[in-house]
Design a protein around this motif. Structure first.
Motif, PDB file in Angstrom:
ATOM      1  N   PRO A   1       0.626  -1.210  -0.027  1.00 40.91           N
ATOM      2  CA  PRO A   1      -0.022  -0.032   0.149  1.00 40.91           C
ATOM      3  C   PRO A   1       0.977   1.400  -0.175  1.00 40.91           C
ATOM      4  CG  PRO A   1      -0.054  -0.940   2.247  1.00 40.91           C
ATOM      5  CD  PRO A   1       0.860  -1.826   1.316  1.00 40.91           C
ATOM      6  N   ARG A   2       0.222   2.418  -0.321  1.00 40.51           N
ATOM      7  CA  ARG A   2       1.069   3.637  -0.554  1.00 40.51           C
ATOM      8  C   ARG A   2       0.273   4.680   0.607  1.00 40.51           C
ATOM      9  NH1 ARG A   2       4.602   5.994  -3.718  1.00 40.51           N
ATOM     10  NH2 ARG A   2       4.770   4.117  -4.969  1.00 40.51           N
ATOM     11  N   GLN A   3       0.897   5.464   1.193  1.00 43.84           N
ATOM     12  CA  GLN A   3       0.356   6.458   2.084  1.00 43.84           C
ATOM     13  C   GLN A   3      -0.692   7.394   1.176  1.00 43.84           C
ATOM     14  OE1 GLN A   3       3.893   8.286   3.421  1.00 43.84           O
ATOM     15  NE2 GLN A   3       3.578   7.616   5.444  1.00 43.84           N
ATOM     16  N   LYS A   4      -1.778   7.925   1.743  1.00 46.57           N
ATOM     17  CA  LYS A   4      -2.610   8.592   0.941  1.00 46.57           C
ATOM     18  C   LYS A   4      -2.364  10.244   1.096  1.00 46.57           C
ATOM     19  CE  LYS A   4      -6.544   5.365   1.546  1.00 46.57           C
ATOM     20  NZ  LYS A   4      -7.933   5.258   2.240  1.00 46.57           N
ATOM     21  N   ASP A   5      -1.177  10.329   1.947  1.00 45.18           N
ATOM     22  CA  ASP A   5      -1.077  11.816   2.435  1.00 45.18           C
ATOM     23  C   ASP A   5       0.474  11.659   2.304  1.00 45.18           C
ATOM     24  OD1 ASP A   5      -3.801  12.611   3.492  1.00 45.18           O
ATOM     25  OD2 ASP A   5      -3.169  11.417   5.441  1.00 45.18           O
ATOM     26  N   HIS A  39       3.674  10.273   0.904  1.00 45.86           N
ATOM     27  CA  HIS A  39       3.099   9.209  -0.156  1.00 45.86           C
ATOM     28  C   HIS A  39       4.105   7.973  -0.293  1.00 45.86           C
ATOM     29  CE1 HIS A  39       0.389  12.208  -1.054  1.00 45.86           C
ATOM     30  NE2 HIS A  39       1.222  13.113  -1.590  1.00 45.86           N
ATOM     31  N   LEU A  40       4.908   7.424   0.866  1.00 44.87           N
ATOM     32  CA  LEU A  40       5.777   6.296   0.687  1.00 44.87           C
ATOM     33  C   LEU A  40       5.053   4.985   0.479  1.00 44.87           C
ATOM     34  CD1 LEU A  40       7.874   7.301   3.959  1.00 44.87           C
ATOM     35  CD2 LEU A  40       8.594   7.321   1.614  1.00 44.87           C
ATOM     36  N   CYS A  41       5.903   4.222  -0.026  1.00 37.39           N
ATOM     37  CA  CYS A  41       5.519   2.955  -0.355  1.00 37.39           C
ATOM     38  C   CYS A  41       6.616   1.861  -0.274  1.00 37.39           C
ATOM     39  CB  CYS A  41       4.861   2.711  -1.687  1.00 37.39           C
ATOM     40  SG  CYS A  41       4.604   0.791  -2.219  1.00 37.39           S
ATOM     41  N   TYR A  63       2.125  -5.147  10.091  1.00 38.43           N
ATOM     42  CA  TYR A  63       2.491  -4.181  10.589  1.00 38.43           C
ATOM     43  C   TYR A  63       2.268  -2.876   9.539  1.00 38.43           C
ATOM     44  CZ  TYR A  63       4.486  -6.176  14.795  1.00 38.43           C
ATOM     45  OH  TYR A  63       4.711  -7.121  15.981  1.00 38.43           O
ATOM     46  N   PRO A  64       2.313  -1.509   9.835  1.00 39.27           N
ATOM     47  CA  PRO A  64       1.643  -0.429   9.240  1.00 39.27           C
ATOM     48  C   PRO A  64       2.192  -0.123   7.795  1.00 39.27           C
ATOM     49  CG  PRO A  64       1.715   0.248  11.528  1.00 39.27           C
ATOM     50  CD  PRO A  64       2.521  -1.143  11.333  1.00 39.27           C
ATOM     51  N   ALA A  65       3.528  -0.670   7.468  1.00 39.73           N
ATOM     52  CA  ALA A  65       3.902  -0.358   5.912  1.00 39.73           C
ATOM     53  C   ALA A  65       3.349  -1.491   5.172  1.00 39.73           C
ATOM     54  CB  ALA A  65       5.319  -0.114   6.129  1.00 39.73           C
ATOM     55  N   CYS A  66       3.440  -2.572   5.771  1.00 36.60           N
ATOM     56  CA  CYS A  66       2.660  -3.698   4.750  1.00 36.60           C
ATOM     57  C   CYS A  66       1.904  -4.783   5.947  1.00 36.60           C
ATOM     58  CB  CYS A  66       4.291  -4.684   4.645  1.00 36.60           C
ATOM     59  SG  CYS A  66       5.299  -5.041   5.694  1.00 36.60           S
ATOM     60  N   PRO A  67       0.577  -4.316   5.939  1.00 37.12           N
ATOM     61  CA  PRO A  67      -0.478  -4.851   6.637  1.00 37.12           C
ATOM     62  C   PRO A  67      -0.989  -6.151   6.309  1.00 37.12           C
ATOM     63  CG  PRO A  67      -1.319  -2.962   5.623  1.00 37.12           C
ATOM     64  CD  PRO A  67       0.178  -2.976   5.191  1.00 37.12           C
ATOM     65  N   ALA A 126       4.092   4.574   8.425  1.00 38.66           N
ATOM     66  CA  ALA A 126       2.854   3.916   8.603  1.00 38.66           C
ATOM     67  C   ALA A 126       2.041   4.400   7.443  1.00 38.66           C
ATOM     68  CB  ALA A 126       2.144   4.334   9.830  1.00 38.66           C
ATOM     69  N   ILE A 127       1.129   3.531   6.874  1.00 40.18           N
ATOM     70  CA  ILE A 127       0.216   3.869   5.884  1.00 40.18           C
ATOM     71  C   ILE A 127      -1.110   4.493   6.354  1.00 40.18           C
ATOM     72  CG2 ILE A 127      -1.354   2.984   3.880  1.00 40.18           C
ATOM     73  CD1 ILE A 127       1.476   2.675   3.422  1.00 40.18           C
TER      74      ILE A 127
END
Length: 325
Positions: free
Chosen positions: A169-173, A176-178, A273-277, A324-325
């Protein structure tokens, strides 16, 4: 959990009602609405913010970092890791305050220091002694290095003629990290990634179960909490081993806090965890690493067994840090 997360991530994925409850009173009100037939799923409306469409690589991640040469390609299994190697990597603050609940609260600093020195640390030392003498921990790791390349928000791992896709997933804000951003594309020449599955074995689970079933709840909570932190210590220790193998280790962090704030190159991202849930990523990870050979199995709900087991993908990029996403 937040109201926004429940409304945007949980509600769409479930056919029934999904409600965010900030406390027990909100939960009680929700149950009363459920019984009355008036319960509605949580909604969230955000105002005053720019709407960002996910999927664009807007994060400023450098593309000119060197790709390290891995010591080998494919999986390996390590089963002779000494338990004593892990204790220096235990986050004692997280264990004492977070998991054991020995917080300072309204105590004076000196009073709290005496509590820690006179009660908490002696108990910790005794549990450490038990871990070694009773062989409660049997640290084992399945890990490996693999050729890969990023394709938008997906990391494609190539091994033995097969491609394994890991969509992230990519950050919506902003920013915008992925996770895929930290790896080169095929056009850029591809990259290297690594995975590991680490466990301290099933003996901890057996010992804590025995304590629980005999109503020794305090001892159960203390030992179970230590087993969780020791599992994370194994992950931290083995990540350091992998950084050395990739020749990107540099100087050791200044102390326990240095590991928490990542005073080193690269990052490990734990699945779930948050970056790859998305825990379904465990399917390709288990195909690549074959952790069944070190006694780790995967349930239908993606839970790893023994319980004291963790997994991660490793990125070597200098800018890779927790997010975190």
């Amino acid at each position: 959990l937040t109201e926004k997360f429940v409304a945007e991530e949980c509600v769409p994925g479930y056919g029934g009602k999904v409600v965010y409850c900030a406390d027990a009173f909100a939960g009680l009100a929700a149950m009363q609405e459920l019984e009355a037939g008036t319960l509605q799923s949580t909604t969230y409306r955000e105002t005053g913010k720019k709407v960002v469409t996910p999927g664009r690589r807007e994060a400023r991640v450098s593309r000119d970092n060197p790709v390290p040469e891995p010591p080998f390609l494919g999986p390996r299994h390590m089963t002779d890791i000494g338990t004593g190697l892990l204790f220096p990597y235990v986050n004692e603050q997280a264990l004492f305050r977070g998991r054991w609940g020995y917080r300072r609260g309204k105590m004076e600093a000196e009073e709290y220091r005496k509590l820690v020195e006179g009660t908490v640390k002696p108990m910790y030392e005794e549990l450490k002694r038990r871990c070694v003498e009773e062989k409660l921990a049997h640290p084992k790791v399945a890990y490996g290095y693999f050729r890969c390349f990023s394709d938008n928000d997906t990391l494609v791992v190539r091994h033995e003629g097969r491609d394994f896709a890991f969509p992230f997933p990519r950050q919506k804000d902003p920013p915008h990290l992925c996770i895929a951003d930290y790896f080169r594309t095929a056009a850029e020449g591809g990259d290297i990634t690594a995975f590991f599955v680490a466990t301290v074995g099933e003996r901890f689970g057996q010992a804590t179960r025995e304590l629980f079933e005999t109503d020794r709840y305090h001892d159960y909570l203390m030992l179970h909490a230590l087993s969780v932190e020791l599992t994370d210590a194994l992950a931290e220790y083995w990540h350091e081993v992998m950084r050395r193998e990739l020749r990107i280790a540099g100087e050791k962090p200044s102390g326990p806090e240095g590991y928490v704030v990542q005073e080193y190159q690269g990052s490990r991202y734990g699945f779930g965890y948050p970056a790859c849930p998305d825990l379904t990523a465990h399917h390709p990870v288990f195909e690549l690493l074959r952790p069944g050979e070190i006694g780790v199995e995967l349930t239908e709900s993606m839970e790893m067994v023994p319980e004291q087991t963790t997994s991660a993908i490793v990125a070597h990029h200098p800018q890779a840090k927790y997010f975190a996403i």
